[in-house]
Motif scaffolding. Structure first.
Motif, short mmCIF file in Angstrom:
data_model
loop_
_atom_site.label_atom_id
_atom_site.label_comp_id
_atom_site.label_asym_id
_atom_site.label_seq_id
_atom_site.Cartn_x
_atom_site.Cartn_y
_atom_site.Cartn_z
N VAL A 98 10.85 57.16 -29.34
CA VAL A 98 10.25 57.69 -30.56
C VAL A 98 11.22 58.73 -31.13
N PRO A 99 11.65 58.54 -32.38
CA PRO A 99 12.59 59.52 -32.97
C PRO A 99 11.95 60.89 -33.15
N ARG A 100 12.77 61.86 -33.41
CA ARG A 100 12.30 63.24 -33.60
C ARG A 100 11.25 63.31 -34.71
N VAL A 101 10.20 64.09 -34.44
CA VAL A 101 9.18 64.30 -35.46
C VAL A 101 9.64 65.45 -36.36
N ALA A 102 9.27 65.35 -37.62
CA ALA A 102 9.74 66.34 -38.60
C ALA A 102 8.99 67.66 -38.48
N THR A 103 7.69 67.59 -38.21
CA THR A 103 6.89 68.82 -38.21
C THR A 103 6.12 68.97 -36.91
N ALA A 104 5.89 70.21 -36.54
CA ALA A 104 5.11 70.52 -35.35
C ALA A 104 3.64 70.20 -35.61
N GLY A 105 2.92 69.88 -34.54
CA GLY A 105 1.49 69.63 -34.68
C GLY A 105 0.96 68.76 -33.57
N LYS A 106 -0.30 68.38 -33.72
CA LYS A 106 -0.96 67.52 -32.76
C LYS A 106 -0.76 66.07 -33.20
N TYR A 107 -0.40 65.22 -32.24
CA TYR A 107 -0.17 63.81 -32.49
C TYR A 107 -1.01 62.98 -31.53
N ARG A 108 -1.54 61.88 -32.00
CA ARG A 108 -2.30 60.96 -31.16
C ARG A 108 -1.38 59.81 -30.76
N GLU A 109 -1.42 59.49 -29.46
CA GLU A 109 -0.65 58.36 -28.95
C GLU A 109 -1.59 57.19 -28.69
N VAL A 110 -1.21 56.03 -29.19
CA VAL A 110 -2.01 54.83 -29.07
C VAL A 110 -1.14 53.73 -28.47
N VAL A 111 -1.68 53.02 -27.47
CA VAL A 111 -1.00 51.87 -26.90
C VAL A 111 -1.62 50.63 -27.52
N CYS A 112 -0.78 49.74 -28.03
CA CYS A 112 -1.25 48.53 -28.69
C CYS A 112 -0.87 47.32 -27.83
N MET A 113 -1.65 46.26 -27.95
CA MET A 113 -1.41 45.07 -27.14
C MET A 113 -1.80 43.83 -27.92
N ARG A 114 -1.02 42.78 -27.74
CA ARG A 114 -1.35 41.47 -28.29
C ARG A 114 -1.42 40.48 -27.13
N THR A 115 -2.53 39.74 -27.07
CA THR A 115 -2.69 38.74 -26.01
C THR A 115 -2.99 37.38 -26.62
N THR A 116 -2.76 36.36 -25.82
CA THR A 116 -3.12 35.00 -26.21
C THR A 116 -4.33 34.58 -25.38
N GLY A 117 -4.84 33.42 -25.66
CA GLY A 117 -5.96 32.89 -24.89
C GLY A 117 -5.60 32.59 -23.45
N ALA A 118 -4.31 32.63 -23.12
CA ALA A 118 -3.86 32.34 -21.76
C ALA A 118 -4.01 33.52 -20.81
N PHE A 119 -4.40 34.69 -21.33
CA PHE A 119 -4.54 35.85 -20.45
C PHE A 119 -5.76 35.65 -19.57
N PRO A 120 -5.60 35.65 -18.24
CA PRO A 120 -6.68 35.23 -17.34
C PRO A 120 -7.68 36.32 -16.93
N PHE A 121 -7.52 37.55 -17.40
CA PHE A 121 -8.37 38.64 -16.91
C PHE A 121 -9.17 39.27 -18.05
N THR A 122 -10.18 40.06 -17.66
CA THR A 122 -11.01 40.75 -18.66
C THR A 122 -10.44 42.12 -19.02
N GLY A 123 -9.42 42.52 -18.32
CA GLY A 123 -8.79 43.81 -18.59
C GLY A 123 -7.42 43.88 -17.94
N VAL A 124 -6.71 44.94 -18.26
CA VAL A 124 -5.38 45.15 -17.69
C VAL A 124 -5.18 46.65 -17.49
N THR A 125 -4.48 47.00 -16.42
CA THR A 125 -4.16 48.39 -16.14
C THR A 125 -2.68 48.62 -16.44
#
Length: 159
Positions: free
Chosen positions: A51-78
């Protein structure tokens, strides 16, 4: 008189709820995906985001994104998410348990043949000029996970 008060109360709740949900959506400062190997995401294959340098100080939220296909065999992932802020050298490690289906087995993600998910990781305070190095790997019993096509990171300024 009571009906009017109830309508006013409902409108107030809707406005407050909307404001709370959109509080950290005004300023996306980073949003990127890494593809996993088509044959499956190996447990030893760590995805790296700079992640490049942020311009201003402050609070930031981090979000993890995921794309799956119908081939994913589980109901969740760690996932294990390790990050280091630069130049302050603050290191953080999180385990993110991502639920992909509801109790009935219905997919929680958006999409038809490719399902997209977003999972809030944490809020972090950054100084102006700080950057992040983020590393993500899966922590499942199966060594190779099929059906996960992409993992992403989104950083959003909250204030």
């Amino acid at each position: 008189m009571t009906v009017g008060l109830n309508k006013l109360l409902v409108k107030a709740v809707v406005i407050v709820s909307f404001a709370a949900m959109t509080a950290c959506t005004a300023g996306t400062v980073y949003y990127d995906y890494r593809h996993t190997v088509q044959t499956g995401w190996d447990k030893g294959d760590t995805l790296v985001f700079s992640v490049p340098r942020v311009a201003t100080a402050g609070k930031y939220r981090e979000v993890v994104c995921m794309r799956t296909t119908g081939a994913f065999p589980f109901t969740g992932v760690t996932l294990v998410v390790e990050q280091q802020s630069v130049p302050r050298n603050i290191v953080r490690s999180d385990v993110l348990k991502c639920t992909l289906t509801d109790e009935k087995g219905n997919v929680n993600g958006k999409g038809v043949s490719l399902y997209q998910y977003e999972f809030d990781l944490c809020d972090i305070d950054l100084n102006g000029g700080d950057s992040l190095n983020i590393r993500i790997r899966h922590d499942m019993k199966r060594e190779v996970l099929s059906g996960i096509s992409d993992i992403g990171v989104k950083i959003v300024k909250c204030d």
